[in-house]
Enzyme design. Structure first.
Site, PDB file in Angstrom:
ATOM      1  N   ASP A  48      -0.615  -4.341   0.275  1.00  0.00           N
ATOM      2  CA  ASP A  48      -0.055  -2.983   0.287  1.00  0.00           C
ATOM      3  C   ASP A  48       0.655  -2.699   1.606  1.00  0.00           C
ATOM      4  O   ASP A  48       0.029  -2.682   2.661  1.00  0.00           O
ATOM      5  CB  ASP A  48      -1.211  -1.982   0.080  1.00  0.00           C
ATOM      6  CG  ASP A  48      -0.718  -0.564  -0.109  1.00  0.00           C
ATOM      7  OD1 ASP A  48       0.503  -0.348  -0.217  1.00  0.00           O
ATOM      8  OD2 ASP A  48      -1.577   0.349  -0.146  1.00  0.00           O
ATOM      9  N   GLY A  49       1.968  -2.471   1.502  1.00  0.00           N
ATOM     10  CA  GLY A  49       2.756  -2.087   2.671  1.00  0.00           C
ATOM     11  C   GLY A  49       3.872  -3.064   2.960  1.00  0.00           C
ATOM     12  O   GLY A  49       3.629  -4.244   3.237  1.00  0.00           O
ATOM     13  N   GLY A  50       5.103  -2.581   2.830  1.00  0.00           N
ATOM     14  CA  GLY A  50       6.250  -3.410   3.172  1.00  0.00           C
ATOM     15  C   GLY A  50       6.514  -4.550   2.205  1.00  0.00           C
ATOM     16  O   GLY A  50       7.212  -5.505   2.549  1.00  0.00           O
ATOM     17  N   MET A  73      -4.093  -4.217   3.962  1.00  0.00           N
ATOM     18  CA  MET A  73      -3.013  -3.353   4.450  1.00  0.00           C
ATOM     19  C   MET A  73      -2.080  -4.209   5.301  1.00  0.00           C
ATOM     20  O   MET A  73      -2.492  -4.767   6.319  1.00  0.00           O
ATOM     21  CB  MET A  73      -3.566  -2.205   5.302  1.00  0.00           C
ATOM     22  CG  MET A  73      -4.155  -1.020   4.546  1.00  0.00           C
ATOM     23  SD  MET A  73      -3.105  -0.270   3.274  1.00  0.00           S
ATOM     24  CE  MET A  73      -1.592   0.086   4.150  1.00  0.00           C
ATOM     25  N   MET A 114      -4.293  10.717   1.026  1.00  0.00           N
ATOM     26  CA  MET A 114      -4.415  10.793   2.493  1.00  0.00           C
ATOM     27  C   MET A 114      -4.935  12.167   2.890  1.00  0.00           C
ATOM     28  O   MET A 114      -4.565  13.175   2.272  1.00  0.00           O
ATOM     29  CB  MET A 114      -3.042  10.568   3.129  1.00  0.00           C
ATOM     30  CG  MET A 114      -2.398   9.264   2.704  1.00  0.00           C
ATOM     31  SD  MET A 114      -0.871   8.947   3.605  1.00  0.00           S
ATOM     32  CE  MET A 114      -0.272   7.504   2.727  1.00  0.00           C
ATOM     33  N   GLY A 118       6.235   0.601  -3.014  1.00  0.00           N
ATOM     34  CA  GLY A 118       6.691   1.994  -3.083  1.00  0.00           C
ATOM     35  C   GLY A 118       8.186   2.063  -2.905  1.00  0.00           C
ATOM     36  O   GLY A 118       8.960   2.166  -3.862  1.00  0.00           O
ATOM     37  N   SER A 149       3.830   2.299  -6.045  1.00  0.00           N
ATOM     38  CA  SER A 149       3.195   3.434  -5.372  1.00  0.00           C
ATOM     39  C   SER A 149       4.057   4.684  -5.531  1.00  0.00           C
ATOM     40  O   SER A 149       5.211   4.717  -5.087  1.00  0.00           O
ATOM     41  CB  SER A 149       3.030   3.134  -3.881  1.00  0.00           C
ATOM     42  OG  SER A 149       2.746   4.342  -3.193  1.00  0.00           O
ATOM     43  N   HIS A 166      -5.997   4.729  -4.008  1.00  0.00           N
ATOM     44  CA  HIS A 166      -6.249   4.191  -2.667  1.00  0.00           C
ATOM     45  C   HIS A 166      -6.583   5.359  -1.738  1.00  0.00           C
ATOM     46  O   HIS A 166      -5.708   6.157  -1.398  1.00  0.00           O
ATOM     47  CB  HIS A 166      -4.981   3.440  -2.213  1.00  0.00           C
ATOM     48  CG  HIS A 166      -5.035   2.897  -0.819  1.00  0.00           C
ATOM     49  ND1 HIS A 166      -3.915   2.429  -0.170  1.00  0.00           N
ATOM     50  CD2 HIS A 166      -6.064   2.736   0.054  1.00  0.00           C
ATOM     51  CE1 HIS A 166      -4.254   2.006   1.041  1.00  0.00           C
ATOM     52  NE2 HIS A 166      -5.550   2.196   1.214  1.00  0.00           N
ATOM     53  N   ASP A 214      -1.719   7.041  -3.564  1.00  0.00           N
ATOM     54  CA  ASP A 214      -2.181   7.044  -2.174  1.00  0.00           C
ATOM     55  C   ASP A 214      -2.706   8.417  -1.789  1.00  0.00           C
ATOM     56  O   ASP A 214      -1.940   9.374  -1.673  1.00  0.00           O
ATOM     57  CB  ASP A 214      -1.019   6.667  -1.251  1.00  0.00           C
ATOM     58  CG  ASP A 214      -0.662   5.190  -1.354  1.00  0.00           C
ATOM     59  OD1 ASP A 214      -1.556   4.357  -1.146  1.00  0.00           O
ATOM     60  OD2 ASP A 214       0.507   4.884  -1.653  1.00  0.00           O
ATOM     61  N   GLY A 254      -0.484   5.278   6.111  1.00  0.00           N
ATOM     62  CA  GLY A 254      -0.036   6.641   6.405  1.00  0.00           C
ATOM     63  C   GLY A 254       1.332   6.962   5.829  1.00  0.00           C
ATOM     64  O   GLY A 254       1.597   8.105   5.473  1.00  0.00           O
ATOM     65  N   PHE A 255       2.178   5.950   5.735  1.00  0.00           N
ATOM     66  CA  PHE A 255       3.562   6.230   5.338  1.00  0.00           C
ATOM     67  C   PHE A 255       4.132   5.098   4.490  1.00  0.00           C
ATOM     68  O   PHE A 255       3.740   3.934   4.657  1.00  0.00           O
ATOM     69  CB  PHE A 255       4.444   6.428   6.579  1.00  0.00           C
ATOM     70  CG  PHE A 255       3.935   7.513   7.479  1.00  0.00           C
ATOM     71  CD1 PHE A 255       4.231   8.849   7.218  1.00  0.00           C
ATOM     72  CD2 PHE A 255       3.110   7.206   8.552  1.00  0.00           C
ATOM     73  CE1 PHE A 255       3.732   9.860   8.028  1.00  0.00           C
ATOM     74  CE2 PHE A 255       2.601   8.215   9.377  1.00  0.00           C
ATOM     75  CZ  PHE A 255       2.913   9.549   9.107  1.00  0.00           C
ATOM     76  N   MET A 310      -7.281   6.952   1.622  1.00  0.00           N
ATOM     77  CA  MET A 310      -7.160   6.853   3.081  1.00  0.00           C
ATOM     78  C   MET A 310      -7.723   8.142   3.648  1.00  0.00           C
ATOM     79  O   MET A 310      -7.007   9.018   4.147  1.00  0.00           O
ATOM     80  CB  MET A 310      -5.684   6.621   3.458  1.00  0.00           C
ATOM     81  CG  MET A 310      -5.235   5.206   3.169  1.00  0.00           C
ATOM     82  SD  MET A 310      -3.462   5.044   2.929  1.00  0.00           S
ATOM     83  CE  MET A 310      -3.330   5.542   1.220  1.00  0.00           C
ATOM     84  N   HIS A 338      -0.155   3.092  -8.525  1.00  0.00           N
ATOM     85  CA  HIS A 338      -0.856   3.185  -7.234  1.00  0.00           C
ATOM     86  C   HIS A 338      -0.706   4.603  -6.674  1.00  0.00           C
ATOM     87  O   HIS A 338       0.411   5.098  -6.487  1.00  0.00           O
ATOM     88  CB  HIS A 338      -0.257   2.154  -6.266  1.00  0.00           C
ATOM     89  CG  HIS A 338      -1.004   1.990  -4.992  1.00  0.00           C
ATOM     90  ND1 HIS A 338      -2.141   1.209  -4.867  1.00  0.00           N
ATOM     91  CD2 HIS A 338      -0.778   2.502  -3.754  1.00  0.00           C
ATOM     92  CE1 HIS A 338      -2.566   1.245  -3.614  1.00  0.00           C
ATOM     93  NE2 HIS A 338      -1.765   2.024  -2.913  1.00  0.00           N
TER      94      HIS A 338
HETATM   95  C1  DX5 Z   1       0.714   3.272   2.961  1.00  0.00           C
HETATM   96  C2  DX5 Z   1       0.292   3.266   1.521  1.00  0.00           C
HETATM   97  C3  DX5 Z   1       1.134   2.394   0.679  1.00  0.00           C
HETATM   98  C4  DX5 Z   1       2.575   2.783   0.630  1.00  0.00           C
HETATM   99  C5  DX5 Z   1       3.380   1.537   0.406  1.00  0.00           C
HETATM  100  O1  DX5 Z   1      -0.189   3.967   3.707  1.00  0.00           O
HETATM  101  O2  DX5 Z   1      -1.038   2.834   1.375  1.00  0.00           O
HETATM  102  O3  DX5 Z   1       0.615   2.282  -0.634  1.00  0.00           O
HETATM  103  O4  DX5 Z   1       2.867   3.696  -0.394  1.00  0.00           O
HETATM  104  O5  DX5 Z   1       4.713   1.860   0.548  1.00  0.00           O
HETATM  105  P1  DX5 Z   1       5.836   0.764   0.776  1.00  0.00           P
HETATM  106  O6  DX5 Z   1       5.759  -0.172  -0.392  1.00  0.00           O
HETATM  107  O7  DX5 Z   1       7.074   1.577   0.795  1.00  0.00           O
HETATM  108  O8  DX5 Z   1       5.543   0.100   2.075  1.00  0.00           O
HETATM  109 ZN    ZN Z   2      -1.708   2.345  -0.784  1.00  0.00          ZN
END
Ligand code: DX5
Ligand code: ZN
Length: 219
Positions: free
Chosen positions: A175-177, A137, A37, A197, A8, A66, A35, A142-143, A68, A33
């Site tokens: 996606d996420g963490g 998710m 927003m 990311g 990402s 993606h 994102d 968001g972050f 959001m 990827h």
């Molecule tokens: C969060 C995004 C993710 C984010 C993942 O809202 O959708 O794609 O970039 O970031 P990491 O891998 O750092 O959790």
């Molecule tokens: Zn994403």
């Protein structure tokens, strides 16, 4: 078995975004990827069409976009024109999800639905066979760089079962963490695509980190 890694660019250095795309082109990453927003669906703002168009002009890998954003159906043609190859909409942002999914496909893109941590996998029962991919998710969107929510593993198991019951080819993207620590567990539980990311870009040598991700043994 192989899986796809989608770094990402939310965690890239935006002053040198072109360099990040060049690095991804040269790496073993499968997708890029992106994102998007809108500051309404999530409390953050990121990329618009002109930035995605410029990314597309140098990217040698599919853009996994993606969204959001609220009412994503307003912009399906615009994201196609900007260069999206895979377009993901959030379940919670779509009133007529079936129509939206088919509009994405009619534009020649792969269609995916993302579900937030509080959204039950069972809500996808009547749409699963229409989807190219489901994005789970595993943080609240968001972050970047948030902590993986452990309950996502239970949801992943439920989603794998739902897809297998329907004998569907729908991919599962997490996606996420995502990190080197939890990636093999996620793949073992049936994920097909991992987004990363922070775990890619905030390492000393992202191209080597991507190589490590792609050579994980999980079976
Ligand atoms: C969060 C995004 C993710 C984010 C993942 O809202 O959708 O794609 O970039 O970031 P990491 O891998 O750092 O959790
Ligand atoms: Zn994403």
């Amino acid at each position: 078995m192989s899986y796809k890694l989608a770094p990402s660019i939310l965690s890239a250095d935006f002053l040198h975004l072109g360099d990040a795309i060049t690095m991804l082109n040269q790496s073993e990453a499968d997708w890029i990827h992106v994102d998007v927003m809108d500051g309404v669906f999530v409390p953050n703002l990121t990329f618009g069409f002109s930035i995605i168009k410029q990314i597309k002009s140098v990217a040698k890998k599919p853009l996994d976009v993606h969204l959001m954003i609220t009412q994503p159906e307003r912009y399906i043609k615009d994201f196609k024109a900007a260069g999206a190859d895979i377009l993901t909409v959030q379940y919670e942002a779509c009133t007529h999800l079936h129509r939206t999914i088919h509009q994405i496909k009619e534009e020649g893109m792969k269609a995916a639905v993302a579900i937030n941590p509080h959204t039950s996998v069972s809500l996808l029962k009547d749409i699963i066979s229409d989807l190219d991919m489901v994005l789970l998710m595993s943080v609240n969107p968001g972050f970047a760089a948030q902590k993986f929510i452990d309950h996502s593993i239970t949801k992943l198991r439920e989603l794998r079962t739902l897809i297998d019951e329907h004998q569907s080819k729908t991919l599962i993207e997490i996606d996420g963490g995502v990190s080197m620590e939890n990636a093999s567990l996620l793949l073992r539980k049936g994920a097909n695509v991992l987004v990363a990311g922070n775990a890619v870009f905030n390492t000393p040598n992202p191209i080597e980190t991507i190589h490590q991700f792609k050579t994980i043994i999980w079976e």
